[in-house]
Design a protein around this motif. Structure first.
Motif, mmCIF file in Angstrom:
data_model
loop_
_atom_site.group_PDB
_atom_site.id
_atom_site.type_symbol
_atom_site.label_atom_id
_atom_site.label_comp_id
_atom_site.label_asym_id
_atom_site.label_seq_id
_atom_site.Cartn_x
_atom_site.Cartn_y
_atom_site.Cartn_z
ATOM 1 N N LEU A 136 35.658 43.396 50.354
ATOM 2 C CA LEU A 136 36.119 43.127 51.706
ATOM 3 C C LEU A 136 36.226 44.409 52.529
ATOM 4 C CD1 LEU A 136 37.042 40.988 53.691
ATOM 5 C CD2 LEU A 136 39.379 41.251 52.807
ATOM 6 N N SER A 137 36.645 45.520 51.904
ATOM 7 C CA SER A 137 36.761 46.805 52.609
ATOM 8 C C SER A 137 35.404 47.225 53.164
ATOM 9 C CB SER A 137 37.301 47.871 51.665
ATOM 10 O OG SER A 137 37.283 49.151 52.277
ATOM 11 N N ASP A 138 34.374 47.156 52.356
ATOM 12 C CA ASP A 138 33.030 47.516 52.816
ATOM 13 C C ASP A 138 32.549 46.566 53.901
ATOM 14 O OD1 ASP A 138 33.058 49.559 50.984
ATOM 15 O OD2 ASP A 138 31.984 48.410 49.434
ATOM 16 N N SER A 139 32.905 45.291 53.757
ATOM 17 C CA SER A 139 32.487 44.307 54.755
ATOM 18 C C SER A 139 33.105 44.609 56.119
ATOM 19 C CB SER A 139 32.892 42.912 54.296
ATOM 20 O OG SER A 139 32.533 41.954 55.262
ATOM 21 N N ILE A 140 34.410 44.984 56.141
ATOM 22 C CA ILE A 140 35.069 45.323 57.419
ATOM 23 C C ILE A 140 34.482 46.595 58.004
ATOM 24 C CG2 ILE A 140 37.286 45.995 58.429
ATOM 25 C CD1 ILE A 140 38.636 44.154 56.403
ATOM 26 N N THR A 141 34.219 47.579 57.135
ATOM 27 C CA THR A 141 33.620 48.837 57.602
ATOM 28 C C THR A 141 32.275 48.584 58.251
ATOM 29 O OG1 THR A 141 34.773 50.074 55.888
ATOM 30 C CG2 THR A 141 32.865 51.119 56.874
ATOM 31 N N LEU A 161 42.360 44.457 62.091
ATOM 32 C CA LEU A 161 41.225 44.374 61.166
ATOM 33 C C LEU A 161 41.651 44.222 59.699
ATOM 34 C CD1 LEU A 161 38.907 47.059 62.780
ATOM 35 C CD2 LEU A 161 38.436 44.600 62.591
ATOM 36 N N ILE A 162 42.843 44.661 59.367
ATOM 37 C CA ILE A 162 43.316 44.551 57.977
ATOM 38 C C ILE A 162 43.538 43.072 57.638
ATOM 39 C CG2 ILE A 162 45.195 45.053 56.397
ATOM 40 C CD1 ILE A 162 45.537 47.718 57.862
ATOM 41 N N LYS A 163 42.960 42.640 56.527
ATOM 42 C CA LYS A 163 43.044 41.238 56.090
ATOM 43 C C LYS A 163 43.504 41.181 54.631
ATOM 44 C CE LYS A 163 39.102 39.885 58.964
ATOM 45 N NZ LYS A 163 37.734 39.323 58.937
ATOM 46 N N PRO A 164 44.091 40.054 54.229
ATOM 47 C CA PRO A 164 44.424 39.887 52.815
ATOM 48 C C PRO A 164 43.143 39.854 51.969
ATOM 49 C CG PRO A 164 45.573 38.285 54.172
ATOM 50 C CD PRO A 164 44.543 38.931 55.050
ATOM 51 N N GLN A 203 41.952 49.210 49.876
ATOM 52 C CA GLN A 203 41.875 49.360 48.427
ATOM 53 C C GLN A 203 43.119 48.796 47.742
ATOM 54 O OE1 GLN A 203 39.086 50.347 46.919
ATOM 55 N NE2 GLN A 203 38.247 50.502 48.998
ATOM 56 N N GLU A 204 44.190 48.626 48.531
ATOM 57 C CA GLU A 204 45.393 48.008 48.004
ATOM 58 C C GLU A 204 45.155 46.513 47.793
ATOM 59 O OE1 GLU A 204 48.146 49.584 47.239
ATOM 60 O OE2 GLU A 204 47.611 51.559 48.027
ATOM 61 N N VAL A 205 45.993 45.925 46.917
ATOM 62 C CA VAL A 205 45.947 44.468 46.702
ATOM 63 C C VAL A 205 46.865 43.842 47.733
ATOM 64 C CG1 VAL A 205 46.315 42.579 45.081
ATOM 65 C CG2 VAL A 205 45.530 44.797 44.249
ATOM 66 N N LEU A 209 46.714 35.941 37.108
ATOM 67 C CA LEU A 209 45.358 36.278 36.677
ATOM 68 C C LEU A 209 44.525 36.551 37.910
ATOM 69 C CD1 LEU A 209 43.301 34.769 33.861
ATOM 70 C CD2 LEU A 209 42.237 34.966 36.101
ATOM 71 N N ILE A 210 43.897 37.701 37.948
ATOM 72 C CA ILE A 210 43.100 38.111 39.106
ATOM 73 C C ILE A 210 41.631 38.157 38.711
ATOM 74 C CG2 ILE A 210 42.573 40.011 40.669
ATOM 75 C CD1 ILE A 210 45.479 40.668 40.803
ATOM 76 N N GLN A 211 40.837 37.500 39.511
ATOM 77 C CA GLN A 211 39.379 37.584 39.371
ATOM 78 C C GLN A 211 38.853 38.521 40.447
ATOM 79 O OE1 GLN A 211 37.917 33.547 39.647
ATOM 80 N NE2 GLN A 211 37.811 33.375 37.426
ATOM 81 N N ARG A 212 38.331 39.636 40.034
ATOM 82 C CA ARG A 212 37.783 40.612 40.995
ATOM 83 C C ARG A 212 36.365 40.205 41.359
ATOM 84 N NH1 ARG A 212 40.745 45.387 41.275
ATOM 85 N NH2 ARG A 212 42.458 45.485 39.762
ATOM 86 N N ILE A 213 36.119 40.066 42.655
ATOM 87 C CA ILE A 213 34.806 39.655 43.134
ATOM 88 C C ILE A 213 34.107 40.864 43.719
ATOM 89 C CG2 ILE A 213 33.539 38.125 44.676
ATOM 90 C CD1 ILE A 213 35.925 36.269 44.620
ATOM 91 N N TYR A 214 32.948 41.197 43.104
ATOM 92 C CA TYR A 214 32.147 42.313 43.588
ATOM 93 C C TYR A 214 30.944 41.767 44.332
ATOM 94 C CZ TYR A 214 35.007 44.833 40.193
ATOM 95 O OH TYR A 214 36.053 45.354 39.504
#
Length: 813
Positions: A103-108, A279-282, A203-205, A222-227
């Motif tokens: 998501l960080s790269d997408s906003i950038t 611009l900051i989103k969950p 980069q924060e959760v 349980l966290i599923q990290r989506i790349y």
């Protein structure tokens, strides 16, 4: 005692019973099957005996008035334990959240695209300066030289592109923010400032609302990290302090702004913070669908917690108070013990018993050559199966009582002493191996049902019964039965140890007790067989090897009368017995049965001994004064008379059959030829025995030995060569006449029989050296021999007129 010659024509009870069985064979066979099936169904069906169990809450605290045992196997579902197991399974499923790392790269990328889009539009509108060169855009402030008209143009471009700019950027701008961006000409520095804020923060959760996570504080999530490209990785976060919501991130943003935007003025920092906040989103989202799927899988993976109750297990003891746990068991049992369920179980038992009886029986009838049970044999097996069920049921009751008295010893240990193998030993002792094998299969199925579908006990009975049957093959003394019982007991003990090891248990004192009970089982088997075999022999007219030994005693009344009234026939029978016994051993027939049948095969000659050449004296032949047809009738009558005598003396059906079959349908050649020579109207059937042809190897042996011995006696100066030719000729003649077509003798067997006959007869008729005698004595001896030859030539039977060699003149063969 009544003499054999005084036997009346009245039918004996055994004969009447045999004729009744012949007339109603189908009915008796059906009743035998039906009664044996009915007995095991009654003994095992839950419809017969219903357990009375208290199931109301008022029973709690009351004292049980009797010991209640499970009437069959039950598997009950423990609802409370199952519910607890499901709750534990659900607790183990952690809520699933998606953490969008990209998501960080997408906003950038959106920031870069939006600012680039706007600058590009402005540059297109203002593509050159006063000198005609492209004007630089993206600076903090416009040069003073730019005219007011150009500023209006930039604002117009910005306003016209505002909607697309907001769409790409993903946020809505207020008028103040838009004007500041226009004044700054959508500067690249502002773009970089926003990106420098967004990237470390994203980069924060970050979660929308942290209240959803409070209830998972103890167990984690349980966290599923989506790349990128849908790549995923899972991990569990136990500590939730590292997760922040939007408000916490904005506060953090205000703290870090001074350090991150030190090069920017106050207005620029405020603009950057304002835009960055929007611009900051969950990047952490609760996945309700995945969480529910995992909860459903967890629930489905939980197997119901069951309580296994074996048949005979004690549910409650006499004098014991009824508790909630007892009541739970009773309710579970009652739920499974519905009338419909009991009917289904009974039908299943019925079908199982029918299959376990009919399938082996039909298969053996079709493909096992020696399995040919008569009606009384089927009746015998039906009786044995029925009594085995009754006796086994009684002993099971004793096992239950012993288990109550010794609660530390399981009931199945006591069951090892039930002697189900006694029936298999009896069937083998009375009948044959093939029939006992089929019986063993059936009784093993019965034992399996009686012991509550205990597969181990079914195999225990199967192996024990096979050993019991094997141990009494051709038993000739009662001691063999006792030895067979000991062999069965030893095998039972071995099977107890084998089953213990198969269960993964150690050999303990209780297991050793089971081995001892297995030995007791074997001893009980021998006792049961020893006590019941004589009863069955008499009641059902069976002929066992032990009974054969009794009949082989030459002091039997029939044989004593035979030696007195027909000494020649007696001597003939003794020689025939030696022949058939030797031949039977060579071809694998029953030597004892063959010998005894040979002793009695000609007992019918007792009534008219003087009409048979071996008993005639002084050269008198009564056949000279009667017609050939009458002579043939007299000769044939000795078979019928012999059958009547054998039945009267209860010699047994196998001996009766041999007496009836030992001449088959052969032709009385001597008197048949004599009648033809007298030019009488001759019907060949009048000169043939009425049969039937030999049905067994023992009957065929007696027929062959009878003819060979008679022929050998009629040939003077019989040496080894002539003996061999005579034996082969007689056997070939009987074979060509088709007398052996209904028994299972092979050509190889016939060759062995011929060799055995030659071996025995050569010992009897071998040439002896001549001893010196006084002239007078020698003359008297020669005269006596000549007289005997003359007498034999007058009374013995001859061969065909076409055959000049000596043959059976005694019976006209």
């Amino acid at each position: 005692m009544m003499m054999a010659s005084e036997v009346t024509k009245e039918k004996t009870p055994s004969r009447r019973t045999a004729e009744f069985m012949e007339r109603h064979s189908s009915l008796i066979e059906f009743l035998s099957f039906f009664i044996s099936i009915l007995s095991i169904v009654i003994a095992t069906s839950p419809l017969i005996k219903q357990m009375e169990l208290p199931s109301d809450e008022q029973s709690i605290g009351k004292v049980s008035t009797s010991t209640i045992r499970a009437d069959r196997d039950y598997i009950l579902v423990d609802e409370d334990a199952t519910k607890q197991a499901r709750e534990n399974a659900l607790k183990g499923v952690k809520p699933v959240f998606f953490f969008d790392v990209s998501l960080s790269d997408s906003i950038t990328d959106s920031i870069k695209e939006a600012f680039g889009f706007m600058r590009n539009n402005i540059q297109v509108a203002l593509y050159q300066d006063e000198d005609g060169n492209p004007r630089e855009v993206g600076v903090k402030k416009l040069p003073e030289s730019i005219k007011k008209k150009e500023l209006e143009m930039i604002k117009e471009v910005a306003l016209s592109s505002r909607e697309e700019f907001e769409r790409v950027l993903g946020i809505k701008l207020n008028e103040e923010e838009l004007n500041k961006l226009i004044n700054l000409n959508f500067s690249r520095d502002i773009e970089d400032g926003i990106i420098s804020i967004i990237q470390p923060i994203m980069q924060e959760v970050i979660v929308e609302d942290k209240n959803r996570l409070i209830q998972e504080k103890g167990s984690g999530i349980l966290i599923q990290r989506i790349y990128a490209k849908e790549q995923r990785a899972e991990g569990i976060i136990s500590s939730l302090t590292s997760i922040k919501d939007i408000n916490e991130v904005k506060k953090l943003l205000e703290k870090k702004i001074i350090f991150l935007l030190a090069d920017y003025n106050k207005d620029e920092r405020r603009l950057i913070i304002s835009l960055a906040s929007k611009l900051i989103k969950p990047n952490l989202f609760y996945n309700a669908q995945e969480t529910e799927r995992r909860r459903t899988e967890a629930l489905s993976s939980v197997t119901p917690v069951t309580i296994s109750i074996k048949k005979g297990d004690i549910l409650i003891r006499d004098g014991e108070k009824i508790t909630q746990e007892h009541l739970k068991l009773f309710k579970g049992i009652k739920q499974q013990s519905t009338r419909e369920r009991d009917i289904i179980i009974t039908v299943g038992i019925l079908l199982f018993v029918m299959l376990i009886i009919l399938v082996p029986y039909i298969f053996a009838r079709a493909y096992v050559r020696k399995f040919a049970p008569k009606t009384k044999d089927i009746l015998l097996m039906g009786i044995l199966l029925t009594f085995s069920v009754i006796f086994g049921r009684l002993l099971l009751t004793v096992c239950v009582a012993l288990s109550d008295y010794f609660p530390q010893i399981p009931q199945f240990i006591w069951e090892y002493m039930i002697p189900f193998a006694a029936g298999a030993m009896l069937v083998r002792f009375i009948l044959n191996s093939e029939t006992s094998f089929i019986y063993t299969i059936v009784i093993s199925g019965y034992a399996y049902l009686l012991t509550g579908n205990d597969m181990f006990y079914g195999f225990y009975t199967l192996i024990g019964s096979l050993i019991a049957a094997y141990s009494v093959a051709h038993a000739t003394t009662r001691a063999v039965i006792l030895k067979g019982g000991l062999m069965t007991g030893v095998m039972n003990a071995i099977m107890v140890i084998v089953f213990t090891l198969m269960r993964g248990e150690q050999v303990s004192m209780i297991v050793l007790l089971g081995c001892a009970l297995g030995l007791v089982n074997g001893i009980m088997v021998s006792m049961v067989v020893t006590s019941t075999a004589p009863v069955l022999e008499v009641a059902m007219d069976y002929l066992t090897d032990i009974k054969l030994l009794e009949l082989a005693n030459l002091n039997h009344p029939l044989l004593k009368e035979l030696i007195v009234k027909a000494p020649g026939t007696y001597h003939h029978s003794i020689v025939v017995a030696s022949l058939v016994e030797t031949a039977a051993e060579d071809i694998g027939a029953n030597p004892l049965l063959s010998r005894v049948c040979a002793y009695y095969h000609d007992i019918g000659k007792i009534n008219k001994p003087e009409y048979f050449g071996e008993n005639q004296k002084d050269g008198v032949n009564k056949h000279d004064s009667i017609k050939p047809t009458m002579s043939a009738l007299i000769l044939k009558s000795h078979v019928k008379d012999g059958v009547d005598m054998a039945r009267s003396y209860r010699l047994g059906q196998p001996i009766v059959d041999v007496i009836q079959q030992h001449h088959g349908t052969s032709l009385i050649k001597y008197f048949y030829q004599k009648a033809k020579n007298l030019q009488e109207s001759v019907n060949e059937e009048d000169f043939r025995y009425s049969g039937p042809k030999p049905q067994t190897r023992e009957s065929a042996l007696v027929m062959l030995a009878d003819a060979v011995e008679a022929a050998a006696k009629s040939v003077p100066d019989l040496d080894a060569v002539r003996l061999r030719g005579l034996v082969q000729k007689i056997i070939n003649s009987i074979f060509k006449d088709g007398q052996l077509s209904e028994c299972d003798l092979t050509l190889k067997d016939l060759d062995k029989i011929a060799r055995a006959f030659i071996r025995v007869l050569d010992g009897i008729y071998h040439q002896r050296p001549e001893y010196f005698e006084p002239a007078v004595k020698q003359a008297d001896s020669q005269k006596r021999q000549q007289d005997e030859k003359s007498q034999n030539n007058e009374t013995d039977r001859e061969e065909d007129s076409e055959d000049n060699d000596s043959d059976l003149k005694r019976l006209g063969l």
